[in-house]
Every structure is written in structure tokens, then in C-alpha cells.
Design a protein around this motif. Structure first.
Motif, mmCIF file in Angstrom:
data_model
loop_
_atom_site.group_PDB
_atom_site.id
_atom_site.type_symbol
_atom_site.label_atom_id
_atom_site.label_comp_id
_atom_site.label_asym_id
_atom_site.label_seq_id
_atom_site.Cartn_x
_atom_site.Cartn_y
_atom_site.Cartn_z
ATOM 1 N N GLY A 298 20.464 9.457 1.913
ATOM 2 C CA GLY A 298 21.846 9.968 1.659
ATOM 3 C C GLY A 298 23.318 10.840 2.321
ATOM 4 O O GLY A 298 24.173 10.976 1.447
ATOM 5 N N ASP A 299 22.379 11.009 3.710
ATOM 6 C CA ASP A 299 23.974 12.158 4.115
ATOM 7 C C ASP A 299 24.430 10.754 4.562
ATOM 8 O O ASP A 299 26.479 11.292 4.135
ATOM 9 C CB ASP A 299 23.142 12.781 5.327
ATOM 10 N N LEU A 300 24.772 10.157 5.101
ATOM 11 C CA LEU A 300 25.200 8.622 5.701
ATOM 12 C C LEU A 300 25.504 8.410 4.447
ATOM 13 O O LEU A 300 26.930 7.984 4.720
ATOM 14 C CB LEU A 300 24.059 8.267 6.496
ATOM 15 N N ALA A 301 25.424 7.609 3.605
ATOM 16 C CA ALA A 301 26.123 6.836 2.498
ATOM 17 C C ALA A 301 26.994 7.234 1.856
ATOM 18 O O ALA A 301 28.006 7.285 1.077
ATOM 19 C CB ALA A 301 24.759 6.274 1.703
ATOM 20 N N GLY A 302 26.571 9.281 1.569
ATOM 21 C CA GLY A 302 27.627 10.004 1.084
ATOM 22 C C GLY A 302 28.329 10.026 1.632
ATOM 23 O O GLY A 302 29.881 10.167 1.103
ATOM 24 N N LEU A 303 28.585 10.182 3.091
ATOM 25 C CA LEU A 303 29.670 10.780 3.714
ATOM 26 C C LEU A 303 30.176 8.798 4.168
ATOM 27 O O LEU A 303 31.322 9.378 3.071
ATOM 28 C CB LEU A 303 29.634 10.409 5.301
ATOM 29 N N ALA A 304 29.599 8.032 3.617
ATOM 30 C CA ALA A 304 30.575 6.992 3.870
ATOM 31 C C ALA A 304 31.688 6.201 2.630
ATOM 32 O O ALA A 304 32.546 6.293 2.265
ATOM 33 C CB ALA A 304 29.717 5.604 4.161
ATOM 34 N N ALA A 305 30.556 6.530 1.584
ATOM 35 C CA ALA A 305 30.971 6.920 0.206
ATOM 36 C C ALA A 305 32.295 7.483 0.282
ATOM 37 O O ALA A 305 33.438 7.535 -0.565
ATOM 38 C CB ALA A 305 30.104 7.128 -0.946
ATOM 39 N N SER A 306 32.167 8.986 0.763
ATOM 40 C CA SER A 306 32.830 10.308 -0.176
ATOM 41 C C SER A 306 34.256 9.415 1.503
ATOM 42 O O SER A 306 35.898 9.553 0.985
ATOM 43 C CB SER A 306 33.068 11.421 1.240
ATOM 44 N N LEU A 307 34.171 8.540 1.647
ATOM 45 C CA LEU A 307 35.326 8.395 3.180
ATOM 46 C C LEU A 307 35.867 6.954 2.446
ATOM 47 O O LEU A 307 37.241 6.571 2.882
ATOM 48 C CB LEU A 307 34.949 8.209 4.451
ATOM 49 N N ALA A 308 34.926 6.040 2.245
ATOM 50 C CA ALA A 308 35.616 4.510 2.371
ATOM 51 C C ALA A 308 36.630 4.342 0.462
ATOM 52 O O ALA A 308 36.456 5.565 -0.100
ATOM 53 C CB ALA A 308 34.892 3.653 1.929
ATOM 54 N N ARG B 290 39.438 6.407 0.602
ATOM 55 C CA ARG B 290 39.296 7.627 -0.219
ATOM 56 C C ARG B 290 38.089 8.547 -1.135
ATOM 57 O O ARG B 290 38.471 9.345 -2.457
ATOM 58 C CB ARG B 290 40.660 8.119 -0.009
ATOM 59 N N GLY B 291 37.169 7.193 -1.560
ATOM 60 C CA GLY B 291 35.841 8.128 -1.999
ATOM 61 C C GLY B 291 35.582 6.822 -3.125
ATOM 62 O O GLY B 291 36.408 6.673 -4.503
ATOM 63 N N ILE B 292 34.622 6.383 -3.099
ATOM 64 C CA ILE B 292 33.668 5.795 -4.284
ATOM 65 C C ILE B 292 32.928 6.584 -4.730
ATOM 66 O O ILE B 292 32.171 7.835 -4.009
ATOM 67 C CB ILE B 292 33.393 4.389 -3.114
ATOM 68 N N ASP B 293 32.259 5.813 -5.807
ATOM 69 C CA ASP B 293 31.681 6.392 -6.843
ATOM 70 C C ASP B 293 29.316 6.584 -5.740
ATOM 71 O O ASP B 293 29.646 5.118 -5.565
ATOM 72 C CB ASP B 293 31.778 6.391 -8.035
ATOM 73 N N ILE B 294 28.898 7.597 -5.914
ATOM 74 C CA ILE B 294 27.631 7.336 -5.410
ATOM 75 C C ILE B 294 26.235 7.668 -5.880
ATOM 76 O O ILE B 294 26.785 8.530 -6.900
ATOM 77 C CB ILE B 294 27.615 7.729 -4.115
ATOM 78 N N VAL B 295 25.694 6.682 -6.379
ATOM 79 C CA VAL B 295 24.312 7.555 -7.130
ATOM 80 C C VAL B 295 22.717 7.474 -5.848
ATOM 81 O O VAL B 295 23.121 6.731 -5.315
ATOM 82 C CB VAL B 295 24.356 6.346 -7.579
ATOM 83 N N PHE C 282 32.311 17.517 1.036
ATOM 84 C CA PHE C 282 31.226 18.144 0.169
ATOM 85 C C PHE C 282 31.321 16.824 -1.020
ATOM 86 O O PHE C 282 32.365 17.102 -1.047
ATOM 87 C CB PHE C 282 32.140 19.200 -0.698
ATOM 88 N N TYR C 283 31.332 16.165 -1.309
ATOM 89 C CA TYR C 283 31.252 15.221 -2.437
ATOM 90 C C TYR C 283 29.799 14.900 -2.741
ATOM 91 O O TYR C 283 29.067 14.492 -3.018
ATOM 92 C CB TYR C 283 31.229 14.167 -1.274
ATOM 93 N N GLN C 284 30.263 15.370 -4.190
ATOM 94 C CA GLN C 284 29.328 15.663 -5.927
ATOM 95 C C GLN C 284 29.145 13.554 -6.305
ATOM 96 O O GLN C 284 29.763 12.746 -6.367
ATOM 97 C CB GLN C 284 29.542 15.449 -6.917
ATOM 98 N N PRO C 285 27.208 13.341 -6.100
ATOM 99 C CA PRO C 285 27.198 11.673 -6.582
ATOM 100 C C PRO C 285 27.601 11.600 -8.051
ATOM 101 O O PRO C 285 27.890 12.874 -8.758
ATOM 102 C CB PRO C 285 25.946 11.892 -6.543
#
Ligand SMILES: NC(=O)c1ccc[n+]([C@@H]2O[C@H](COP(=O)([O-])OP(=O)(O)OC[C@H]3O[C@@H](n4cnc5c(N)ncnc54)[C@H](O)[C@@H]3O)[C@@H](O)[C@H]2O)c1
Ligand SMILES: [Zn+2]
Length: 382
Positions: free
Chosen positions: A128-138, A140-145, A177-180
Motif C-alpha cells: 500500500g505504501d509503495l504503490a501509493g507513493l508510485a501512484a502519486s508520482l507517475a 503526476r498522479g494516477i488514481d489508486i484503489v 500524502f496521496y488519498q486513494p
């Protein structure tokens, strides 16, 4: 509500939804945390009802992939989602580093993801932490569930939007900080979780009662056995209560300027013990927090803030579920542990700031706690 452990009729198992709305604070869209039994089977539908993305990329780890990945892919395929190649990271805390972030970002970008795609984190707090960080960066932000599969991730790390990796400077020192967009909590995933992991996650559940809700602590005392033994209704009740509590705190204080700091009950003592054991398998995070909460209540009682009876109630309940209430043999003494506590990122301007309690359910942030009192508690527990 306090229920007796002798309840014969189990309440019917239901799906609970907790909503988080940070739209006023940071313009992120509100999102649901849906909690229930066998929910992964409905993941395609739950996502489809809320999000328009059709292209999905699942991130998971090597322990979870053989258990749940194929099933989830089949469910998403059946609901009309297009699956980009999944990424399976090595299981374990050591994966939360620059190397795996780099690998993950490259795989996400190579898969041809775009800003209308979705990343799905299927796993514990590490995924969750790693995918959340990657999602916030790729891009400039890809949605994450988030689809958390450990009890700790279901009650804590998947909710609230903190992402991160560990660096030479310490745990979670690089992050965002990147909300799902949605959290899907399937309690049936807990069936494959080792008991030690279950207990470690349970420590964070008890924490919510100790911070703010004495009635919930009493509920925990009556239902912990059932919860740890796989009772669905007890698990859903406890997870929903925990997510609800964390959601309220995050909505009041997303960036930990005030109330969110209460969530650190037991954590400053706990982090010192985790550091002292080299963040090894000797002491899991939840176990360190369990001991830390016992110590925080002991210190609160010593300072006359709460009764000794309450501090013993906390200790006895934690011990009753098989969690440790004293540190394992540590290679360092009180001086080093005090230094580790002062280093903790929650220490402000060198002063010892600790979460203490005026009773069960009455935690508060105590500033300027006297070092001698804290030393005395360490000396008692070592
Ligand atoms: N973002 C936050 O707000 C937040 C809050 C608390 C903790 N965390 C982070 O969470 C991490 C710890 O999370 P964790 O305890 O979930 O650890 P984890 O992700 O390492 O999972 C623990 C172990 O259980 C395995 N596992 C996961 N689900 C399983 C299942 N259903 N069945 C069998 N095995 C399963 C994993 O592969 C792993 O080996 C830490 O890195 C911590 O920093 C983040
Ligand atoms: Zn914690």
C-alpha cells in the motif's frame, strides 16, 4: 455498545461503508472505505460504480500473488476492466526502498499507463505504501484503489493517504500524502494471515479504544478472541469502528498538525524498541506498539493522570490476546532508548512529546514530559 462475550446469536454479517471527505481541505474527491466479507468477488462492481477508469494495473507482493491475484484479475476482467501487466514485488519491509520504487515506476510506465488508468494495491502496508507513493508520482498522479490484505493495513495504513519508503535517514522518510479513490476491505483475506500478523494488527484496533472510546475498548475485551479466531461479524465491526475513527481524525487533521498525533499512542516508545531490535522480526511494529501503549498507560498512572487500575486493565487485555507487554531482550539500555525516543520524528525541538492518557479513551498529547519519569518507566520494563 458493550456486548457480552456470551452472546449466542451472532449479528448478521453486513457490508459497512465509511466515507472520507477531504475535498474542502485539499480538493481531493471524497472516497469510500467499503468493508465486508468476500468483497474481492465484487471488486469490479465496487470500482465500476465509483470510478470511470477501465485500465487497471495491480501491484502486489510474492506472498499475496499466489493467494489472490488470479481471482482478482478474473473478477476485474469479468466486469469489463482491461488489465495491464501486474507487478509483484518481493514481500517484506525491505522492499520499501528506492530500488523497488524505481522498479515499480518503470514497470508502471512501461505498461502504458495513462492518467485515466487505475492502480490497485493488493496487499499489506508495504504494498500500500509503495504503490501509493508510485501512484502519486507517475504522470503526476494516477488514481489508486487500496485493497488491504493484512489486519494492520485494513485498520490503519490503507486509510488516510500517507505513502512512503524507508531511507538511510529512517522509516517512511520519503513519501507523500496521496488519498486513494476507494478502499475495499475484504475480511476473508484475513483467513490466510498468520496469527502473529493478526495480533500485531489487533494492537492498532485496541489503540483506537484507548485513545478515544472506552466503550469500544470494553467491546474489544469481550470480542478479541472471536475476532482473532476468524469471526466475520466481530472483524467487520472492529475494522469499521477503526476506519471510522481514523477517518474522523484524518478529516480533522490530514497532515498531523494536531489531533492526528494522537494516533501515535504507544508509538514513540514502540519506535525506540523497533530501532533497538533493528526493525527485525524479533519485534513486529504492532507488538512494539502494544508494549508502548502499556508503557504509556503505566507512565500516565505514575504521573497521576489515570488510575493504576486502568493501566493494569490495558496491560491485562493486551497480554490476554497473546501480545507482548514487555520488550524482548534489547541490546541497549535506558540511555540509548531515551536517545532513540528523542530522535523519533514526533519529538519537537528536542523536548519529549508523548501521547499520554487521563484514563481509557482519554488520550492527549503531553508536551515537555520529564525525562526522569520516562527513564523510570523504561527501567521498570527492561
Ligand atoms: N501509510 C500509513 O498510514 C501506515 C500506517 C501504518 C503502517 N504503515 C506501514 O505498513 C507497513 C506494515 O504493514 P503490514 O503489517 O501490512 O506489513 P506487510 O505488508 O509486510 O505484510 C505482512 C506480511 O503478510 C503477508 N501478507 C499480506 N496479506 C496476507 C494475507 N492475506 N495472507 C497471508 N499473508 C499475507 C505479506 O506478504 C507480508 O509478508 C509498514 O511498512 C508501515 O510503515 C503505513
Ligand atoms: Zn502503528
Amino acid at each position: 455498545m458493550v456486548e457480552s462475550s456470551s452472546d449466542v446469536m451472532a449479528p448478521p454479517v453486513e457490508t459497512h461503508t465509511v466515507s472520507i471527505d477531504l475535498s474542502q481541505a485539499n480538493r481531493t474527491p471524497p472516497y469510500d472505505i467499503v468493508i465486508g466479507d468476500n468483497l474481492f468477488a465484487n471488486a469490479g462492481e465496487l470500482i465500476g460504480q465509483r470510478l470511470s477508469a477501465r485500465r487497471c494495473l495491480i501491484v502486489t507482493d510474492t506472498n499475496i500473488a499466489p493467494l489472490y491475484l488470479k481471482r482478482l484479475e478474473a473478477v476485474l476482467d469479468a466486469s469489463g476492466h482491461t488489465l495491464l501487466p501486474s507487478v509483484t514485488l518481493p514481500a517484506g519491509e525491505s522492499s520499501k526502498d528506492y530500488v523497488n520504487l524505481h522498479v515499480l515506476l518503470n514497470r508502471i510506465l512501461a505498461a502504458g499507463i495513462d492518467r485515466s488508468s487505475l492502480i490497485i494495491a493488493l496487499g499489506g502496508g508495504v504494498v500500500g505504501d509503495l504503490a501509493g507513493l508510485a501512484a502519486s508520482l507517475a504522470m503526476r498522479g494516477i488514481d489508486i484503489v487500496q485493497m488491504p490484505t493484512t489486519l494492520l493495513a485494513q485498520v490503519d495504513s490503507s486509510v488516510g493517504g500517507k505513502t512512503g519508503i524507508n531511507t538511510d535517514a529512517g522509516k517512511n522518510t520519503v513519501g507523500t500524502f496521496y488519498q486513494p479513490r476507494l478502499v475495499i476491505i475484504d475480511v476473508s483475506a484475513l483467513d490466510s494471515l498468520p496469527l502473529r500478523e493478526m495480533r500485531a494488527g489487533y494492537a492498532e484496533i485496541v489503540k483506537y479504544g484507548l485513545i478515544k472510546d472506552a466503550a469500544f475498548f470494553n467491546w474489544c475485551r469481550a470480542h478479541a478472541g472471536k475476532l482473532l479466531n476468524g469471526d466475520r461479524a466481530a472483524q467487520i465491526h472492529a475494522i469499521a469502528a477503526s476506519c471510522n475513527y481514523k477517518a474522523q481524525v484524518v478529516m480533522a487533521d490530514e497532515r498531523e498538525a494536531g489531533e492526528r498525533a494522537l494516533l501515535n499512542l504507544g508509538h514513540t516508545f514502540g519506535h525506540a524498541m523497533e530501532s533497538a531490535t533493528g526493525f527485525s522480526n524479533a519485534l513486529m511494529h504492532g507488538e512494539a506498539v502494544a508494549i508502548g501503549m502499556v508503557m504509556a498507560f503505566r507512565l500516565s498512572a505514575q504521573l497521576g493522570l489515570c488510575s493504576h487500575t486502568e493501566s493494569y486493565d490495558v496491560r491485562d487485555h493486551i497480554a490476554s490476546v497473546g501480545l507482548p507487554v514487555k520488550p524482548p531482550a534489547l541490546a541497549c539500555g535506558v540511555d540509548q532508548l531515551m536517545a532513540l525516543m528523542a530522535q523519533d520524528k514526533k519529538a519537537v525541538a528536542g523536548k519529549l512529546t508523548l501521547v499520554l492518557a487521563r484514563g481509557i479513551g482519554k488520550a492527549f498529547v503531553a508536551k515537555d514530559v520529564r525525562e526522569t519519569e520516562v527513564r523510570a518507566v523504561w527501567a521498570e520494563f527492561l
